[in-house]
Design an enzyme around this catalytic site. Structure first.
Site, PDB file in Angstrom:
ATOM      1  N   ASP A 127     -65.263 179.275  33.421  1.00  0.00           N
ATOM      2  CA  ASP A 127     -65.449 180.587  34.042  1.00  0.00           C
ATOM      3  C   ASP A 127     -66.839 181.150  33.827  1.00  0.00           C
ATOM      4  O   ASP A 127     -67.351 181.869  34.678  1.00  0.00           O
ATOM      5  CB  ASP A 127     -64.410 181.583  33.518  1.00  0.00           C
ATOM      6  CG  ASP A 127     -64.694 182.003  32.080  1.00  0.00           C
ATOM      7  OD1 ASP A 127     -64.884 183.203  31.829  1.00  0.00           O
ATOM      8  OD2 ASP A 127     -64.757 181.120  31.208  1.00  0.00           O
ATOM      9  N   ASP A 174     -61.224 181.048  26.774  1.00  0.00           N
ATOM     10  CA  ASP A 174     -61.345 182.462  27.140  1.00  0.00           C
ATOM     11  C   ASP A 174     -61.861 182.605  28.563  1.00  0.00           C
ATOM     12  O   ASP A 174     -62.905 182.060  28.925  1.00  0.00           O
ATOM     13  CB  ASP A 174     -62.289 183.176  26.166  1.00  0.00           C
ATOM     14  CG  ASP A 174     -61.734 183.225  24.759  1.00  0.00           C
ATOM     15  OD1 ASP A 174     -60.708 183.892  24.550  1.00  0.00           O
ATOM     16  OD2 ASP A 174     -62.311 182.578  23.867  1.00  0.00           O
ATOM     17  N   LYS A 199     -72.107 175.394  23.838  1.00  0.00           N
ATOM     18  CA  LYS A 199     -72.423 175.503  25.256  1.00  0.00           C
ATOM     19  C   LYS A 199     -73.678 176.367  25.431  1.00  0.00           C
ATOM     20  O   LYS A 199     -73.849 177.331  24.698  1.00  0.00           O
ATOM     21  CB  LYS A 199     -71.254 176.136  26.012  1.00  0.00           C
ATOM     22  CG  LYS A 199     -69.957 175.324  25.922  1.00  0.00           C
ATOM     23  CD  LYS A 199     -68.795 176.097  26.547  1.00  0.00           C
ATOM     24  CE  LYS A 199     -67.477 175.335  26.362  1.00  0.00           C
ATOM     25  NZ  LYS A 199     -66.322 176.077  26.911  1.00  0.00           N
ATOM     26  N   ASP A 226     -61.942 175.122  29.357  1.00  0.00           N
ATOM     27  CA  ASP A 226     -62.417 176.176  28.482  1.00  0.00           C
ATOM     28  C   ASP A 226     -61.201 177.052  28.156  1.00  0.00           C
ATOM     29  O   ASP A 226     -60.144 176.918  28.787  1.00  0.00           O
ATOM     30  CB  ASP A 226     -63.500 176.976  29.214  1.00  0.00           C
ATOM     31  CG  ASP A 226     -63.920 178.210  28.459  1.00  0.00           C
ATOM     32  OD1 ASP A 226     -64.249 178.103  27.266  1.00  0.00           O
ATOM     33  OD2 ASP A 226     -63.912 179.296  29.066  1.00  0.00           O
ATOM     34  N   THR A 271     -63.443 174.813  23.545  1.00  0.00           N
ATOM     35  CA  THR A 271     -63.755 176.231  23.505  1.00  0.00           C
ATOM     36  C   THR A 271     -64.881 176.533  22.525  1.00  0.00           C
ATOM     37  O   THR A 271     -65.071 175.810  21.540  1.00  0.00           O
ATOM     38  CB  THR A 271     -62.508 177.057  23.125  1.00  0.00           C
ATOM     39  OG1 THR A 271     -62.867 178.441  22.959  1.00  0.00           O
ATOM     40  CG2 THR A 271     -61.891 176.565  21.822  1.00  0.00           C
ATOM     41  N   SER A 272     -65.599 177.616  22.778  1.00  0.00           N
ATOM     42  CA  SER A 272     -66.639 178.078  21.863  1.00  0.00           C
ATOM     43  C   SER A 272     -66.056 178.869  20.698  1.00  0.00           C
ATOM     44  O   SER A 272     -66.785 179.234  19.775  1.00  0.00           O
ATOM     45  CB  SER A 272     -67.649 178.948  22.616  1.00  0.00           C
ATOM     46  OG  SER A 272     -68.330 178.199  23.602  1.00  0.00           O
TER      47      SER A 272
END
Length: 225
Positions: free
Chosen positions: A169, A21, A144, A19, A112-113
């Site tokens: 995270d 962030d 996600k 991921d 990543t989102s």
């Protein structure tokens, strides 16, 4: 290291998937500035709203709120534009850049989102190398906690997601990694409270290193103190 499952996951993996962030970069200050201002404009209570926006695509976060008269896609574009402009205070999770640079290019990727332009902007601001495989918000129909982004990243690397180690995270990302059938390692650097996850945890990357073997697999080791 801290958390219920603090020891490193054992074994060899076909690839490491990250991921972004909260996992390889710390963007909390910028994200909460921008999302906080947006939330205030829409009459949301900050203390309860801000924890809910980490790890998800912006459009998914806004859609979940069900605010009347709001176009989630239009609002998400506005927020993304603001986040691309404001990268003040964005830094690497300690040790992340060197750790990623130590990995062979064909055994790691980022899922990543964040939209692609924002992901590239934030990685540059934090000094993070851009991987050959970068899966972003635009690449999947469902974000996600759906595993789609990790399944796609594994596919692009030519490996099975179940043979990967996923670094995450946020709860929605951890759930995505679990749904992908992968082993999950939780990065706790930005966590204000101990994680409830049953997975192995690391605080950051300063005390670990990766080993690649002659068969192309990678594993994690802890640095001697």
């Amino acid at each position: 290291m801290a958390g219920r499952g603090s020891s490193l996951p054992e074994g060899r993996y076909s690839a490491f998937l990250f991921d972004m962030d909260g996992t390889i970069i710390n963007s909390i200050a910028a994200a909460e500035r921008i999302w906080g201002a947006w939330a205030v404009r829409h009459g949301l209570e900050l203390a309860s709203f801000l924890p809910t926006m980490h790890g998800s695509r912006a459009v998914d976060t806004i859609t979940r709120l069900g605010l009347p008269g709001i176009d989630p896609e239009a609002e998400a574009l506005k927020i993304t534009d603001a986040e691309i402009t404001d990268v003040e205070g964005i830094v690497e999770i300690p040790g992340a850049a060197d750790f990623l640079r130590s990995l062979p290019a064909n055994v790691w990727g980022v899922a990543t989102s964040a939209p692609r332009d924002l992901a590239l902007r934030r990685m540059k601001a934090a000094g993070i190398p851009v991987p050959a495989v970068l899966v972003t918000a635009e690449d999947v129909a469902v974000g996600k906690p759906s595993p789609d982004c990790y399944l796609l990243a594994a596919q692009k690397l030519g490996v099975d997601a179940g043979s990967c180690l996923i670094f995450e995270d946020a709860p929605v990302g951890i759930a995505a990694g679990e749904a992908a059938g992968a082993t999950v390692l939780v990065v706790t650097e930005t966590h204000g409270h101990p994680t409830d996850a049953s997975h192995s945890t690391i605080k950051n990357y300063e005390k670990i290193f990766a080993k690649a073997d002659e068969d192309g697999f990678v594993s994690l080791e802890e640095r001697a103190t």
